[in-house]
Design an enzyme around this catalytic site. Structure first.
Site, PDB file in Angstrom:
ATOM      1  N   HIS A 205      -9.699 -23.557   5.446  1.00 41.36           N
ATOM      2  CA  HIS A 205     -11.080 -23.099   5.209  1.00 41.36           C
ATOM      3  C   HIS A 205     -11.866 -23.188   6.506  1.00 41.36           C
ATOM      4  O   HIS A 205     -11.456 -23.852   7.454  1.00 41.36           O
ATOM      5  CB  HIS A 205     -11.756 -23.982   4.148  1.00 41.36           C
ATOM      6  CG  HIS A 205     -11.971 -25.388   4.595  1.00 41.36           C
ATOM      7  ND1 HIS A 205     -10.955 -26.326   4.663  1.00 41.36           N
ATOM      8  CD2 HIS A 205     -13.083 -26.038   5.046  1.00 41.36           C
ATOM      9  CE1 HIS A 205     -11.426 -27.463   5.103  1.00 41.36           C
ATOM     10  NE2 HIS A 205     -12.718 -27.319   5.355  1.00 41.36           N
ATOM     11  N   ASP A 207     -15.903 -24.252   7.806  1.00 44.83           N
ATOM     12  CA  ASP A 207     -17.043 -25.006   7.288  1.00 44.83           C
ATOM     13  C   ASP A 207     -18.282 -24.109   7.313  1.00 44.83           C
ATOM     14  O   ASP A 207     -18.521 -23.416   8.304  1.00 44.83           O
ATOM     15  CB  ASP A 207     -17.290 -26.257   8.146  1.00 44.83           C
ATOM     16  CG  ASP A 207     -16.157 -27.271   8.000  1.00 44.83           C
ATOM     17  OD1 ASP A 207     -15.427 -27.197   6.992  1.00 44.83           O
ATOM     18  OD2 ASP A 207     -16.018 -28.128   8.891  1.00 44.83           O
ATOM     19  N   HIS A 262      -9.413 -24.570   9.478  1.00 45.14           N
ATOM     20  CA  HIS A 262      -8.653 -25.808   9.626  1.00 45.14           C
ATOM     21  C   HIS A 262      -8.163 -26.265   8.261  1.00 45.14           C
ATOM     22  O   HIS A 262      -8.597 -25.737   7.226  1.00 45.14           O
ATOM     23  CB  HIS A 262      -9.510 -26.890  10.311  1.00 45.14           C
ATOM     24  CG  HIS A 262     -10.868 -27.088   9.698  1.00 45.14           C
ATOM     25  ND1 HIS A 262     -11.923 -26.220   9.897  1.00 45.14           N
ATOM     26  CD2 HIS A 262     -11.343 -28.041   8.867  1.00 45.14           C
ATOM     27  CE1 HIS A 262     -12.975 -26.635   9.224  1.00 45.14           C
ATOM     28  NE2 HIS A 262     -12.656 -27.746   8.586  1.00 45.14           N
ATOM     29  N   ARG A 272      -4.339 -41.154   4.910  1.00 44.07           N
ATOM     30  CA  ARG A 272      -5.324 -40.730   5.916  1.00 44.07           C
ATOM     31  C   ARG A 272      -6.726 -40.918   5.328  1.00 44.07           C
ATOM     32  O   ARG A 272      -6.972 -40.587   4.161  1.00 44.07           O
ATOM     33  CB  ARG A 272      -5.080 -39.257   6.260  1.00 44.07           C
ATOM     34  CG  ARG A 272      -6.076 -38.663   7.233  1.00 44.07           C
ATOM     35  CD  ARG A 272      -5.731 -37.200   7.547  1.00 44.07           C
ATOM     36  NE  ARG A 272      -6.884 -36.528   8.090  1.00 44.07           N
ATOM     37  CZ  ARG A 272      -7.132 -36.405   9.392  1.00 44.07           C
ATOM     38  NH1 ARG A 272      -6.288 -36.885  10.294  1.00 44.07           N
ATOM     39  NH2 ARG A 272      -8.223 -35.793   9.809  1.00 44.07           N
TER      40      ARG A 272
END
Ligand code: GA4
Length: 329
Positions: A205, A207, A262, A272
């Protein structure tokens, strides 16, 4: 690519390692204390839409304090976490991203950020003592990264040769700025090691906002799309920030600075944890390419307000090209 189906409507993509994945150690790294960094910022955003910053002025203590609070929250039982409320769009989310059918191997807390600090009553799902610790770590962190975003946006204006230094930064420092903050936890998925595969943590996607400031622990998984369509794995660095341009910055610069696609792939062995500040403008802010940058060039986008864009963005699927709706014929 194959798909792991939990139910017919909940699908998370499994990504097989591809030759096209590049592991690149020389992503743009910009030392904010060095002269000339304003030029390097513009170059990085033109070439990649992305860079890493060092000497950013945010203390390690502020980063690790919030990370520790986030880890504490994500270690609570599912029943406790669900008390934080279904994300609409803010709150606690588990696998479901947005409201339009996207899923990922991730759980998160999403917050709306305005000029007021987050109040511990909005974390009422935690015990009083925990809420106040979490809240003070959150506010301290958010105010530091907001400052960092404003520094970087001022350097950007300077690098682009715009006289008015605060032309971008005032949008995120304004009392009316409509920003967001998210804490993500991508649990390790040991089965993946046996399959030699990755699971989509957060699908590809761009941002919507102006600028995103990301900090993660030392677990890999973050990738950015290159101009040729390949994916570049970004080596993690818990002491630095990773910064990417969002759609609004792409429009303001008439496409010169790239809002980069990204995604995050989940790791087979290590969880993570990431924290991201999304600097957005006031809702009524008119978004149009800056005349200072046009120099006779045609505008690539129609005029719109951030409220128009945000409304359309939150109705879209994660991987959609949201800017397409606002491009001139
Ligand atoms: C991507 C950037 C931010 O994480 C976010 C995301 C938002 C959400 O998680 O609710 C969106 C996504 C993001 C863009 C398209 C819509 C909205 C999920 C989704 C499918 C908080 C944002 O501002 O836009």
């Amino acid at each position: 690519m194959v798909v792991l189906a939990n139910t017919p409507t909940e699908q998370i993509s499994i990504i097989k390692p591809q030759k096209a994945h590049v592991h690149f150690s020389n992503i743009p790294i910009i030392d904010l204390s060095k002269p000339g960094c304003e030029i390097a910022i513009v170059k990085a955003l033109e070439d990649f839409g992305f860079f890493k910053v060092t000497n950013h002025g945010v203390s390690k203590e502020i980063m690790s304090k919030l990370e520790a609070e986030a880890v504490k929250f994500f270690s609570l039982s599912q029943v406790e976490k669900d008390k934080a409320g279904y994300p609409n769009p803010c709150g606690y989310g588990n696998k479901r991203i947005g409201g339009n059918g996207d899923f990922g191997w991730v759980e998160y807390l999403l917050f709306e950020i305005n000029s007021k600090p987050i109040s511990s009553t909005s974390l009422g799902f935690l015990r009083e003592h925990c809420a106040s610790l979490f809240c003070s770590a959150l506010n301290e962190y958010i105010s530091s990264v907001r400052k960092l975003s404003s520094n970087v946006l001022e350097l950007m204006a300077q690098g682009l040769g715009i006289k008015q230094r605060d032309i971008f930064s005032k949008l995120v420092t304004s009392q009316e700025s409509d920003s967001m903050f998210r804490l993500n936890h991508y649990p390790a998925c040991p089965l993946l090691k046996e399959l030699n595969c990755n699971l989509t943590g957060f699908g590809e996607h761009t941002d919507p906002q102006l600028i995103s400031i990301l900090r993660s622990n030392n677990t890999n998984g973050f990738q950015i799309a290159l101009k040729d369509g390949g994916w570049l794995s970004v080596p993690p660095d818990e002491g630095s920030f990773f910064i990417n341009a969002g759609d609004i910055l792409q429009v303001l610069t008439n496409g010169r600075l790239r809002s980069v696609k990204h995604r995050v792939l989940t790791n087979g062995s290590k969880a993570r944890v990431s924290m991201i500040f999304f600097g957005g403008p006031p809702l009524n802010q008119m978004i149009t390419p800056l005349p200072q940058l046009l120099k006779g060039e045609e505008k690539k986008y129609i005029d719109f307000t951030w409220a128009d864009y945000k409304k359309a963005a939150f109705k879209s699927r994660l991987a959609d090209n949201r800017l397409a709706l606002f491009e001139r014929e």
